[in-house]
Design a protein around this motif. Structure first.
Motif, short mmCIF file in Angstrom:
data_model
loop_
_atom_site.label_atom_id
_atom_site.label_comp_id
_atom_site.label_asym_id
_atom_site.label_seq_id
_atom_site.Cartn_x
_atom_site.Cartn_y
_atom_site.Cartn_z
N PRO A 142 4.16 16.03 -4.94
CA PRO A 142 4.49 14.72 -4.88
C PRO A 142 3.51 13.96 -3.76
N VAL A 143 3.26 14.68 -2.91
CA VAL A 143 2.49 14.12 -2.04
C VAL A 143 1.50 15.19 -1.20
N LEU A 144 0.08 14.91 -1.45
CA LEU A 144 -0.71 15.96 -0.88
C LEU A 144 -1.07 15.67 0.30
N PHE A 145 -1.62 16.84 1.23
CA PHE A 145 -1.79 16.89 2.44
C PHE A 145 -3.20 17.49 2.80
N GLU A 146 -4.05 17.02 3.34
CA GLU A 146 -5.26 17.36 3.82
C GLU A 146 -5.69 17.02 5.13
N LYS A 147 -6.31 18.00 5.84
CA LYS A 147 -6.87 17.58 7.27
C LYS A 147 -8.39 17.52 7.26
N ASP A 148 -8.87 16.51 7.88
CA ASP A 148 -10.37 16.20 8.00
C ASP A 148 -10.65 16.03 9.47
N GLY A 149 -10.60 17.25 10.13
CA GLY A 149 -11.19 16.96 11.53
C GLY A 149 -9.80 16.77 12.28
N PRO A 150 -9.73 15.59 13.01
CA PRO A 150 -8.63 14.87 13.77
C PRO A 150 -7.73 14.07 12.72
N VAL A 151 -7.99 13.82 11.51
CA VAL A 151 -7.33 12.83 10.68
C VAL A 151 -6.56 13.60 9.57
N GLY A 152 -5.27 13.33 9.30
CA GLY A 152 -4.45 13.94 8.32
C GLY A 152 -4.36 12.98 7.30
N TRP A 153 -4.72 13.39 5.94
CA TRP A 153 -4.88 12.39 4.71
C TRP A 153 -3.51 12.76 3.90
N LEU A 154 -2.67 11.98 3.81
CA LEU A 154 -1.41 12.11 2.92
C LEU A 154 -1.59 11.26 1.68
N THR A 155 -1.39 11.86 0.46
CA THR A 155 -1.81 11.03 -0.87
C THR A 155 -0.73 11.34 -1.76
N LEU A 156 -0.33 10.00 -1.99
CA LEU A 156 0.97 9.86 -3.11
C LEU A 156 0.33 10.34 -4.30
N ASN A 157 1.15 11.28 -4.92
CA ASN A 157 0.17 11.97 -6.12
C ASN A 157 0.93 11.88 -7.42
N ARG A 158 1.47 10.68 -7.99
CA ARG A 158 2.14 10.46 -9.08
C ARG A 158 1.42 9.50 -9.85
N PRO A 159 -0.14 9.66 -10.05
CA PRO A 159 -0.80 8.75 -10.60
C PRO A 159 -0.29 7.94 -11.77
N GLU A 160 0.30 8.93 -12.70
CA GLU A 160 1.00 8.28 -13.87
C GLU A 160 2.19 7.59 -14.03
N LYS A 161 2.51 7.65 -12.79
CA LYS A 161 4.05 6.63 -12.40
C LYS A 161 3.57 5.53 -11.38
N ARG A 162 2.23 5.26 -11.40
CA ARG A 162 1.51 4.35 -10.19
C ARG A 162 2.25 4.85 -8.85
N ASN A 163 2.32 6.01 -8.75
CA ASN A 163 2.87 6.66 -7.33
C ASN A 163 4.24 6.00 -7.03
N ALA A 164 5.14 5.94 -7.67
CA ALA A 164 6.54 5.39 -7.63
C ALA A 164 7.12 6.15 -6.73
N LEU A 165 8.10 5.55 -5.72
CA LEU A 165 8.61 6.12 -4.76
C LEU A 165 10.16 6.87 -5.35
N SER A 166 10.03 8.00 -5.94
CA SER A 166 11.00 8.81 -6.31
C SER A 166 11.79 9.45 -5.24
N ILE A 167 13.20 9.81 -5.30
CA ILE A 167 13.44 10.52 -4.15
C ILE A 167 12.84 11.68 -3.70
N GLU A 168 12.19 12.36 -4.77
CA GLU A 168 11.41 13.52 -4.30
C GLU A 168 10.02 13.52 -3.69
N VAL A 169 9.53 11.86 -3.99
CA VAL A 169 8.17 11.66 -3.46
C VAL A 169 8.57 11.31 -1.94
#
Length: 258
Positions: free
Chosen positions: A3-30
């Motif tokens: 539901p949420v992707l995590f990626e590290k780029d040097g000193p920056v952590g990137w969190l990506t809401l990953n429900r594009p088909e639901k416009r990244n709606a905030l379900s309990i799981e997300v």
């Protein structure tokens, strides 16, 4: 798919809401997964800035209404949704790292709440923001909490009572976002901003962020008393001593992050 992707780029952590088909709606799981990923970031000593963004055509369209419509849902169910949501939003302020929202498409209801709850925000020029709950008979009560604290009473009440869309330009004037970028430059500008902040001591960033939120709702004398104590504690920190010495010696500081 996570539901949420995590990626590290040097000193920056990137969190990506990953429900594009639901416009990244905030379900309990997300929201639970976001909380888990924020916990990972909080413990990662090599991450100094966190960026939250959305996949697909929108940043976030708010809560998942499919989890909120039905006679079989009781008060306990709804309390769980908003307890999880409130915990996640408050975790953004408790996180030691500054959090930047990278926004595109739309940020509505709980999605706008997420933007307002972050420490900083940058948006694509075509982004639109709204608290449209009034249009469906459900006032955006939880989104209003960070919204009014960021943009003030009159502007927040206007958005909450009308449910109208606000452009990126208007959102910047309101103070909801800090910066606007062209669509093809959004990721680049966000990374540049994050890296600018990430060059500094992780300890100092965390200390300063905590101090900011601790004093923000105090009256002026109490805020100054608190800030003076914070300055004393800050002066005693290793990185403050190193930073001041480096400035006087005209060299780059070597952070110890403490």
């Amino acid at each position: 798919m996570e539901p949420v992707l995590f990626e590290k780029d040097g000193p920056v952590g990137w969190l990506t809401l990953n429900r594009p088909e639901k416009r990244n709606a905030l379900s309990i799981e997300v929201m639970n997964d976001m909380q888990d990923k924020l916990n990972i970031c909080a413990k990662a000593e090599d991450i100094r800035v966190v960026v939250i963004k959305g996949s697909g055509p929108a940043f976030c369209a708010g809560h998942d209404l499919k989890e909120m419509v039905g006679a079989h849902y009781d008060a306990h169910h709804f309390r769980k949704i908003f307890a999880v949501c409130s915990e996640m939003m408050q975790a953004l302020h408790k996180l030691p790292q500054p959090v930047i929202a990278q926004v595109h498409g739309i940020a509505t209801a709980g999605g706008l709440q997420l933007v307002a709850a972050c420490d900083l925000a940058i948006a694509e020029s075509g982004t639109r923001f709204s608290t449209p709950g009034v249009k469906i008979g459900l006032f955006c009560s939880t989104p209003m909490v960070p919204l009014v604290r960021v943009i003030g009473r009159r502007k927040a009440m206007d958005m909450l009572l009308t449910g109208r869309f606000v452009s990126a330009e208007e959102a910047e004037r309101f103070g909801l976002i800090n910066r606007i970028a062209a669509a093809d430059k959004l990721a680049e500008e966000t990374r540049k901003w994050a890296m600018e902040i990430a060059q500094y001591s992780r300890f100092t960033l965390a200390f300063g962020k905590q101090a900011f939120y601790n004093q923000i709702d105090l009256d002026e004398p109490a805020a100054y008393n608190y800030a003076a104590d914070a300055m004393v504690a800050g002066c005693l920190a290793a990185d403050a001593q190193e930073g001041m010495a480096a400035f006087l010696e005209k060299r780059q500081p070597i952070w110890k992050h403490k």
